[in-house]
Design a protein around this motif. Structure first.
Motif, short mmCIF file in Angstrom:
data_model
loop_
_atom_site.label_atom_id
_atom_site.label_comp_id
_atom_site.label_asym_id
_atom_site.label_seq_id
_atom_site.Cartn_x
_atom_site.Cartn_y
_atom_site.Cartn_z
N ARG A 1 -5.20 10.14 1.74
CA ARG A 1 -6.08 10.45 0.61
C ARG A 1 -7.32 11.15 1.13
NH1 ARG A 1 -6.47 5.11 1.65
NH2 ARG A 1 -4.77 4.64 0.22
N GLN A 2 -8.02 11.79 0.21
CA GLN A 2 -9.27 12.46 0.56
C GLN A 2 -10.32 12.14 -0.51
OE1 GLN A 2 -6.36 14.79 -1.50
NE2 GLN A 2 -6.25 14.19 0.59
N ALA A 3 -11.57 12.05 -0.07
CA ALA A 3 -12.64 11.69 -1.00
C ALA A 3 -12.92 12.85 -1.95
CB ALA A 3 -13.91 11.34 -0.23
N PRO A 4 -13.19 12.55 -3.21
CA PRO A 4 -13.51 13.62 -4.17
C PRO A 4 -14.89 14.21 -3.88
CG PRO A 4 -13.85 11.47 -5.18
CD PRO A 4 -13.23 11.21 -3.84
N SER B 1 -20.56 15.78 2.06
CA SER B 1 -19.75 15.08 3.04
C SER B 1 -18.29 15.15 2.60
CB SER B 1 -20.19 13.63 3.16
OG SER B 1 -20.08 12.96 1.91
N ILE B 2 -17.38 15.21 3.58
CA ILE B 2 -15.95 15.17 3.29
C ILE B 2 -15.33 14.04 4.10
CG2 ILE B 2 -15.75 17.59 2.62
CD1 ILE B 2 -14.68 18.21 5.42
N LEU B 3 -14.34 13.36 3.50
CA LEU B 3 -13.68 12.23 4.15
C LEU B 3 -12.18 12.28 3.89
CD1 LEU B 3 -16.51 10.83 2.67
CD2 LEU B 3 -15.82 9.12 4.36
N SER B 4 -11.41 11.90 4.91
CA SER B 4 -9.96 11.79 4.77
C SER B 4 -9.51 10.47 5.39
CB SER B 4 -9.25 12.94 5.48
OG SER B 4 -9.53 14.18 4.85
N ASP B 5 -8.60 9.78 4.68
CA ASP B 5 -7.91 8.63 5.24
C ASP B 5 -6.58 9.13 5.78
OD1 ASP B 5 -9.90 6.87 4.71
OD2 ASP B 5 -8.98 5.98 2.95
#
Length: 619
Positions: free
Chosen positions: A580-583, A607-611
């Motif tokens: 998943r990735q943060a919106p 900011s960008i985030l990925s699980d």
């Protein structure tokens, strides 16, 4: 009047110097102490006299008398051990050394009864005083105390404050935190203010200690200049990501959370080149909102809120890293690594933080920094025969025709790429890379060469075990543009798409030319930008955002996805798959405050985030 208690004197100086020099400092120190003592004593007398007087005129006279009572002291001292005077001569012995050193003097003082006879000349009145002197050998001592903005930053509920302490002759320091002089936290290097602390003044009492010594008499107290504010300012990024702030597991079997964030260096928030120093780069946001004493704690709060396993930051001021990010992240069990850019006069760069709950502590040799210009101008031209050298030939041919381009990259660009060789708690390897590429909108041709050079270095760092890697950063480019060399493994000759035109950039860009609309009519050269490719051995690359977000950067008149998380999808060591990735916020939410940064966006980037599901291969 004489002091009621012995004076305690702390001396830490060159132990081989002549004792006479030490006593000169002692004389100065005693003068200051006695002046304070006499002043306080006289104030008490004046205060008593003032209390007994009822008229305002008498009070005025008392204040005037008190002002005149400020002592003008001169002192001379003599030392006595067990009642006998010590003669400290300036003469030197046959070896050229003084007759008694400071070390010898204080050794005697520690082993025998020491008294100081002080002759005080107080405004013309001479008096001899004998003062017992308590001598301690190397007591635990504070020699440095630091915190972000030197205790002058703004303090918010929910955002931790961290103190760093440097000591001498101490094994540790006890830091006690106070809110309006009431103890709220005992023996901790950090404290997170609560809503109950709103409007209260925070302070710390720091006591250096060691076994057998409680540090009494050697404490130091500090107070924060700003009270705790009553609310935490809104952050749109956190507002739309509540599920990304839930507690999470850092065990090796859990998903790996990666974060990348350009936090807008303070030195880049003000004064474009040639502008007055106080001119803001972002005129739609107030100076107060942009001030780092407000912005940086809010950025820290957002970073901590996501509880990521790996955090890659760009545009990190060296001072902010050293006084805020590193000490705070260390308190929250992250190891930190910082690399400043190589450009002269630049004090910002990239930083990697990784959780020690997920990864083993890295050794110094596992954390590397490479100048990207060095990779392009030195490493690439000297490749040995093989697939990488063949892929690099078009770049070398271009440099042969355009030595000016080679000189610009070599002499003007200071960008770096960080590479951290990590192993999880089970010993599985993972490479983390972090970078910030050249910003100029008319220099896509340079950015794609930077990407090529980084790809080669990543292949080198993978080594024989072919470790998987995750590559984060602000590319200053859409993924379909310069990043295409990674995801497509090749780029065509004279690549042109939407607003990208590498041939035009190659022929029109000059280092000292102002940013303006390019035109081939005023091009200085007429060269082609070559097709490029990566070797077949280079692993397939996927994005942490399979569906690109609407944007990660927005200023008036320009929005783009400039920030990326890339990873090797599969290597002999492991596979990495995006879960998943943060919106990211919509443009509608951003423009409510004109653009970024703003009162709800502490940076001009998101900011960008990925699980990521990290599946090591079975041996």
């Amino acid at each position: 009047a004489t002091p009621e208690e012995p004076l305690t004197l702390t001396m830490m100086r060159n132990r081989k110097e002549p004792a006479t020099q030490c006593l000169k400092r002692l004389e100065l120190s005693l003068t200051k102490k006695l002046k304070t003592f006499f002043h306080d004593h006289r104030q008490r007398e004046m205060s008593s006299s003032s209390t007994s007087s009822s008229s305002s005129s008498q009070n005025g006279s008392s204040k005037q008398a008190r002002k005149k009572a400020m002592p003008s002291l001169q002192t001379s001292i003599s030392c006595y051990l067990e009642g006998k005077p010590i003669e400290l001569e300036e003469e030197e012995n046959a070896s050229g050394e003084s007759t008694m050193t400071t070390e010898e003097f204080w050794t005697l003082a520690l082993s025998k009864s020491l008294k100081i006879c002080v002759r005080v000349n107080n405004n013309g009145s001479k008096k001899d005083m004998t003062i017992p002197l308590v001598v301690e050998c190397n007591p635990p001592t504070l020699i440095g105390v630091s915190t972000f903005e030197k205790f002058r930053a703004r303090n918010f509920p929910g955002i931790p404050l961290v103190i760093e302490v440097e000591t001498a002759y101490a094994t540790s320091a006890i830091v006690d935190w106070y809110a309006d002089k009431k103890l709220v936290c005992h023996d901790s290097l950090f404290y997170t203010p609560t809503l109950e602390d709103a409007h209260k003044s925070l302070g710390v009492l720091i006591t250096p200690v060691r076994p057998g010594h409680d540090g009494k008499g050697f404490e130091e107290a500090y107070q924060f200049s700003e009270p705790v504010e009553d609310t935490l300012p809104e952050n749109t990024m956190l507002e739309i990501r509540p599920e990304w702030q839930l507690p999470r597991d850092h065990s090796p079997n859990s998903e790996l959370r990666i974060m990348s964030y350009n936090i807008l260096a303070d030195q880049n928030a003000y004064a474009p080149y040639g502008s007055p120093q106080d001119t803001p780069f972002f005129p739609w946001v107030s100076t107060e909102t942009l001030n780092r004493s407000r912005r940086m704690p809010l950025l820290l709060h957002e970073i901590l809120s996501y509880n990521a396993d790996v955090v890659c930051l760009q545009e990190v001021d060296e001072l902010v890293y050293e006084t805020l990010l590193r000490p705070t992240m260390n308190c929250f069990n992250y190891q930190s690594y910082y690399s400043v850019k190589c450009s002269e006069g630049t004090r910002e760069g990239c930083a990697i933080f990784f959780s020690l709950a997920r990864f083993q502590r890295a050794e110094e040799e596992d954390l590397k920094t490479f100048g990207i210009s060095d990779l392009i101008c030195s490493t690439i031209p000297n490749l040995k025969e093989g697939e990488w050298k063949k892929c690099a030939e078009p770049i070398l041919e271009l440099f042969a025709k355009r030595p000016d381009l080679l000189a610009t990259i070599e002499n003007k660009l200071g960008h770096v790429v960080q590479v951290a060789h990590l192993r999880d708690v089970n010993g599985n390897p993972l490479l983390i890379a972090n970078t910030h590429l050249f910003y100029h909108p008319n220099a896509a041709h340079i950015r794609v060469m930077q990407c090529f050079a980084i790809a080669h270095q990543l292949s080198v760092e993978q080594g024989d075990e072919q470790a998987p890697f995750i590559f984060c950063g602000d590319f200053n480019s859409e993924l379909w543009n310069c990043g295409a060399i990674f995801v497509n493994r090749k780029t065509p000759k004279n690549f042109s798409m939407k607003y990208a035109d590498w041939r035009k950039d190659l022929n029109c860009f000059l280092w000292d030319k102002e940013i303006e609309e390019e035109s081939e009519d005023n091009a200085l050269f007429d060269d082609d930008f070559p097709a490029l490719c990566l070797p077949e051995s280079f692993p397939e690359i996927v994005s942490g955002y399979p569906e690109p977000p609407e944007m990660t950067h927005y200023v008036i008149g320009f929005k783009a996805v400039l920030d990326h998380i890339l990873m090797s999808s599969s290597t002999p060591q492991a596979s990495l798959n995006v879960v998943r990735q943060a919106p990211v916020p919509s443009l509608e939410k951003v423009v409510r405050d004109v653009a970024m940064p703003s009162i709800k966006f502490p940076s001009d980037h998101m900011s960008i985030l990925s699980d990521i599901q990290w599946t090591p291969s079975t041996p």
